[in-house]
Design an enzyme around this catalytic site. Sequence first.
Site, PDB file in Angstrom:
ATOM      1  N   HIS A   7       0.308 -17.810 -43.085  1.00 17.18           N
ATOM      2  CA  HIS A   7       1.559 -18.546 -42.797  1.00 17.18           C
ATOM      3  C   HIS A   7       1.245 -20.042 -42.800  1.00 17.18           C
ATOM      4  CE1 HIS A   7       5.742 -18.403 -41.571  1.00 17.18           C
ATOM      5  NE2 HIS A   7       5.506 -19.195 -40.549  1.00 17.18           N
ATOM      6  N   SER A  47       9.309 -21.644 -43.000  1.00 20.86           N
ATOM      7  CA  SER A  47       9.520 -20.601 -42.000  1.00 20.86           C
ATOM      8  C   SER A  47      10.950 -20.660 -41.473  1.00 20.86           C
ATOM      9  CB  SER A  47       8.466 -20.744 -40.889  1.00 20.86           C
ATOM     10  OG  SER A  47       8.400 -19.585 -40.084  1.00 20.86           O
ATOM     11  N   ASP A  86       0.661 -13.238 -45.068  1.00 24.49           N
ATOM     12  CA  ASP A  86       1.412 -13.869 -43.981  1.00 24.49           C
ATOM     13  C   ASP A  86       1.647 -12.860 -42.844  1.00 24.49           C
ATOM     14  OD1 ASP A  86       3.323 -15.093 -42.320  1.00 24.49           O
ATOM     15  OD2 ASP A  86       4.236 -16.160 -43.988  1.00 24.49           O
TER      16      ASP A  86
END
Length: 220
Positions: free
Chosen positions: A201, A116, A170
Amino acid sequence: MSQLPECVEVGPADAQYSIIWLHGLGADGHDFEPLVPELGLTDRGVRFVFPHAPVQPVTVNSGMAMRAWYDIRSPQIQQDEDRDGIQASQAILEALIRREVERGIDTRRLVLAGFSQGGAIALHTGLRHNEPLGGILALSTYLPLVSTFEQEREPTNQHIPIFMAHGKSDPIVPLWLAEDSRYFLEQAGYSVDWHTYAMQHQVSLDEVSDIAAWLGHNFA
Protein backbone atom coordinates in the site's frame (compact mmCIF):
# COMPACT_ATOMS: atom_id res chain seq x y z
CA MET A 1 -21.32 25.73 0.03
CA SER A 2 -19.00 23.43 1.99
CA GLN A 3 -16.25 25.11 3.94
CA LEU A 4 -12.95 24.90 2.13
CA PRO A 5 -10.30 22.88 3.96
CA GLU A 6 -6.78 24.08 4.57
CA CYS A 7 -4.60 23.12 1.62
CA VAL A 8 -0.95 22.84 0.70
CA GLU A 9 -0.41 24.43 -2.71
CA VAL A 10 2.53 24.10 -5.09
CA GLY A 11 2.75 25.89 -8.42
CA PRO A 12 2.07 29.24 -10.03
CA ALA A 13 -0.70 31.60 -9.00
CA ASP A 14 -1.58 32.03 -12.70
CA ALA A 15 -1.79 28.31 -13.40
CA GLN A 16 -3.22 26.89 -16.62
CA TYR A 17 -3.92 23.45 -15.12
CA SER A 18 -4.81 22.17 -11.66
CA ILE A 19 -4.50 18.85 -9.87
CA ILE A 20 -6.48 18.43 -6.66
CA TRP A 21 -4.77 15.54 -4.86
CA LEU A 22 -6.33 13.88 -1.80
CA HIS A 23 -4.19 11.99 0.72
CA GLY A 24 -4.94 8.69 2.42
CA LEU A 25 -6.22 7.83 5.90
CA GLY A 26 -4.16 9.34 8.72
CA ALA A 27 -1.92 11.39 6.43
CA ASP A 28 -2.30 15.06 5.49
CA GLY A 29 -1.89 17.42 2.56
CA HIS A 30 1.90 17.34 2.83
CA ASP A 31 2.00 13.60 2.07
CA PHE A 32 2.35 13.86 -1.70
CA GLU A 33 3.97 17.30 -1.83
CA PRO A 34 7.50 15.80 -2.30
CA LEU A 35 6.26 14.02 -5.43
CA VAL A 36 5.72 17.25 -7.36
CA PRO A 37 9.30 17.68 -8.67
CA GLU A 38 9.34 14.03 -9.78
CA LEU A 39 6.38 14.52 -12.12
CA GLY A 40 8.19 16.91 -14.48
CA LEU A 41 5.32 19.39 -14.78
CA THR A 42 7.04 22.49 -13.41
CA ASP A 43 7.14 24.14 -16.85
CA ARG A 44 3.51 23.29 -17.72
CA GLY A 45 1.79 25.87 -15.52
CA VAL A 46 0.30 23.22 -13.21
CA ARG A 47 -0.97 24.06 -9.73
CA PHE A 48 -1.11 21.21 -7.21
CA VAL A 49 -3.71 21.52 -4.46
CA PHE A 50 -3.28 19.09 -1.54
CA PRO A 51 -6.18 19.51 0.92
CA HIS A 52 -6.11 18.31 4.53
CA ALA A 53 -8.97 15.93 5.36
CA PRO A 54 -11.11 16.67 8.44
CA VAL A 55 -10.09 15.10 11.74
CA GLN A 56 -12.65 12.51 12.83
CA PRO A 57 -12.88 9.20 14.72
CA VAL A 58 -12.17 6.08 12.66
CA THR A 59 -13.96 2.95 13.83
CA VAL A 60 -11.42 0.34 12.69
CA ASN A 61 -8.68 2.27 14.48
CA SER A 62 -10.47 1.93 17.85
CA GLY A 63 -12.26 5.22 17.34
CA MET A 64 -9.02 7.19 17.29
CA ALA A 65 -9.40 10.65 15.77
CA MET A 66 -7.27 11.29 12.71
CA ARG A 67 -7.46 12.91 9.32
CA ALA A 68 -9.95 10.90 7.27
CA TRP A 69 -12.21 11.54 4.31
CA TYR A 70 -14.79 9.14 5.80
CA ASP A 71 -15.11 6.51 8.50
CA ILE A 72 -13.97 2.93 7.95
CA ARG A 73 -16.32 0.73 9.98
CA SER A 74 -15.09 -2.73 9.01
CA PRO A 75 -11.75 -4.35 8.10
CA GLN A 76 -13.59 -5.26 4.88
CA ILE A 77 -13.59 -1.64 3.75
CA GLN A 78 -16.31 -2.11 1.13
CA GLN A 79 -18.79 -3.22 3.81
CA ASP A 80 -20.99 -0.95 5.96
CA GLU A 81 -19.80 2.11 4.05
CA ASP A 82 -20.01 5.57 5.57
CA ARG A 83 -22.31 7.12 2.97
CA ASP A 84 -22.72 10.38 4.90
CA GLY A 85 -18.96 10.79 5.30
CA ILE A 86 -18.27 10.01 1.65
CA GLN A 87 -20.88 12.50 0.51
CA ALA A 88 -19.54 15.15 2.90
CA SER A 89 -16.07 14.75 1.38
CA GLN A 90 -17.62 14.83 -2.09
CA ALA A 91 -19.05 18.24 -1.15
CA ILE A 92 -15.60 19.41 0.01
CA LEU A 93 -14.03 18.32 -3.27
CA GLU A 94 -16.81 19.96 -5.28
CA ALA A 95 -16.11 23.20 -3.38
CA LEU A 96 -12.41 22.92 -4.25
CA ILE A 97 -13.30 22.38 -7.91
CA ARG A 98 -15.46 25.53 -7.85
CA ARG A 99 -12.60 27.51 -6.36
CA GLU A 100 -10.27 26.41 -9.15
CA VAL A 101 -12.86 27.47 -11.72
CA GLU A 102 -13.12 30.85 -9.98
CA ARG A 103 -9.34 31.13 -10.29
CA GLY A 104 -9.61 30.73 -14.04
CA ILE A 105 -9.10 26.98 -14.55
CA ASP A 106 -11.22 25.29 -17.22
CA THR A 107 -12.61 22.09 -15.69
CA ARG A 108 -11.22 20.15 -18.68
CA ARG A 109 -7.77 21.17 -17.42
CA LEU A 110 -8.42 19.93 -13.91
CA VAL A 111 -7.49 16.44 -12.68
CA LEU A 112 -8.80 14.85 -9.49
CA ALA A 113 -6.20 12.62 -7.85
CA GLY A 114 -6.02 10.61 -4.68
CA PHE A 115 -4.41 7.77 -2.79
CA SER A 116 -6.43 5.11 -0.91
CA GLN A 117 -9.35 6.95 0.77
CA GLY A 118 -8.45 10.04 -1.23
CA GLY A 119 -8.60 8.06 -4.46
CA ALA A 120 -12.00 6.69 -3.52
CA ILE A 121 -13.31 10.25 -3.09
CA ALA A 122 -11.69 11.32 -6.38
CA LEU A 123 -13.41 8.47 -8.25
CA HIS A 124 -16.72 8.95 -6.47
CA THR A 125 -16.80 12.71 -7.09
CA GLY A 126 -15.31 12.86 -10.56
CA LEU A 127 -17.78 10.41 -12.06
CA ARG A 128 -20.68 12.35 -10.53
CA HIS A 129 -19.45 15.84 -11.46
CA ASN A 130 -21.67 17.70 -13.92
CA GLU A 131 -18.87 19.47 -15.84
CA PRO A 132 -16.25 17.76 -18.04
CA LEU A 133 -13.07 17.09 -16.07
CA GLY A 134 -9.55 16.45 -17.34
CA GLY A 135 -9.04 13.11 -15.65
CA ILE A 136 -9.06 11.00 -12.50
CA LEU A 137 -5.88 9.58 -10.97
CA ALA A 138 -6.86 6.79 -8.53
CA LEU A 139 -4.00 5.15 -6.63
CA SER A 140 -4.29 2.07 -4.39
CA THR A 141 -8.02 2.52 -4.12
CA TYR A 142 -11.50 1.35 -5.11
CA LEU A 143 -14.89 2.73 -6.16
CA PRO A 144 -17.18 3.26 -3.13
CA LEU A 145 -20.98 3.24 -3.05
CA VAL A 146 -21.37 1.12 -6.18
CA SER A 147 -24.99 0.32 -5.30
CA THR A 148 -26.10 3.86 -6.16
CA PHE A 149 -23.59 4.55 -8.90
CA GLU A 150 -25.90 3.97 -11.87
CA GLN A 151 -28.48 6.54 -10.78
CA GLU A 152 -25.89 9.07 -9.57
CA ARG A 153 -23.24 9.03 -12.27
CA GLU A 154 -23.00 12.00 -14.60
CA PRO A 155 -23.00 11.34 -18.38
CA THR A 156 -20.86 14.46 -18.88
CA ASN A 157 -17.84 12.49 -17.66
CA GLN A 158 -18.59 9.19 -19.38
CA HIS A 159 -15.37 9.51 -21.40
CA ILE A 160 -13.11 10.95 -18.72
CA PRO A 161 -9.54 9.56 -18.71
CA ILE A 162 -9.08 7.31 -15.65
CA PHE A 163 -5.68 6.09 -14.39
CA MET A 164 -5.88 3.35 -11.77
CA ALA A 165 -2.78 1.83 -10.16
CA HIS A 166 -2.41 -0.75 -7.41
CA GLY A 167 0.12 -2.83 -5.52
CA LYS A 168 -0.05 -6.56 -6.15
CA SER A 169 0.54 -7.25 -2.43
CA ASP A 170 -1.59 -4.46 -0.94
CA PRO A 171 -2.78 -5.61 2.54
CA ILE A 172 -4.99 -2.53 3.12
CA VAL A 173 -7.02 -2.24 -0.08
CA PRO A 174 -6.79 -5.74 -1.57
CA LEU A 175 -5.96 -6.04 -5.24
CA TRP A 176 -9.17 -7.97 -5.96
CA LEU A 177 -11.26 -5.04 -4.70
CA ALA A 178 -9.49 -2.62 -7.03
CA GLU A 179 -9.86 -5.11 -9.88
CA ASP A 180 -13.58 -5.41 -9.13
CA SER A 181 -13.86 -1.61 -9.32
CA ARG A 182 -11.99 -1.55 -12.60
CA TYR A 183 -14.24 -4.26 -14.05
CA PHE A 184 -17.36 -2.47 -12.79
CA LEU A 185 -16.28 0.77 -14.46
CA GLU A 186 -15.38 -0.93 -17.71
CA GLN A 187 -18.76 -2.69 -17.77
CA ALA A 188 -20.34 0.75 -17.30
CA GLY A 189 -18.55 1.97 -20.42
CA TYR A 190 -15.55 3.77 -18.92
CA SER A 191 -12.02 3.40 -20.23
CA VAL A 192 -9.55 2.62 -17.43
CA ASP A 193 -5.77 2.86 -17.85
CA TRP A 194 -4.87 0.07 -15.40
CA HIS A 195 -1.46 -0.57 -13.82
CA THR A 196 -0.18 -2.96 -11.15
CA TYR A 197 3.19 -2.96 -9.41
CA ALA A 198 5.23 -5.25 -7.16
CA MET A 199 4.49 -3.29 -3.98
CA GLN A 200 2.11 -3.05 -1.04
CA HIS A 201 0.00 0.00 0.00
CA GLN A 202 2.41 2.62 -1.27
CA VAL A 203 3.73 4.40 -4.36
CA SER A 204 6.69 3.06 -6.34
CA LEU A 205 9.24 4.73 -8.64
CA ASP A 206 7.87 2.87 -11.66
CA GLU A 207 4.38 4.06 -10.75
CA VAL A 208 5.56 7.68 -10.45
CA SER A 209 7.08 7.41 -13.93
CA ASP A 210 3.79 6.11 -15.35
CA ILE A 211 1.82 8.85 -13.55
CA ALA A 212 4.15 11.50 -14.96
CA ALA A 213 3.69 10.16 -18.49
CA TRP A 214 -0.12 10.05 -18.12
CA LEU A 215 -0.31 13.57 -16.70
CA GLY A 216 2.11 14.88 -19.32
CA HIS A 217 -0.12 13.45 -22.05
CA ASN A 218 -3.25 14.96 -20.47
CA PHE A 219 -1.59 18.34 -20.06
CA ALA A 220 0.03 18.45 -23.50
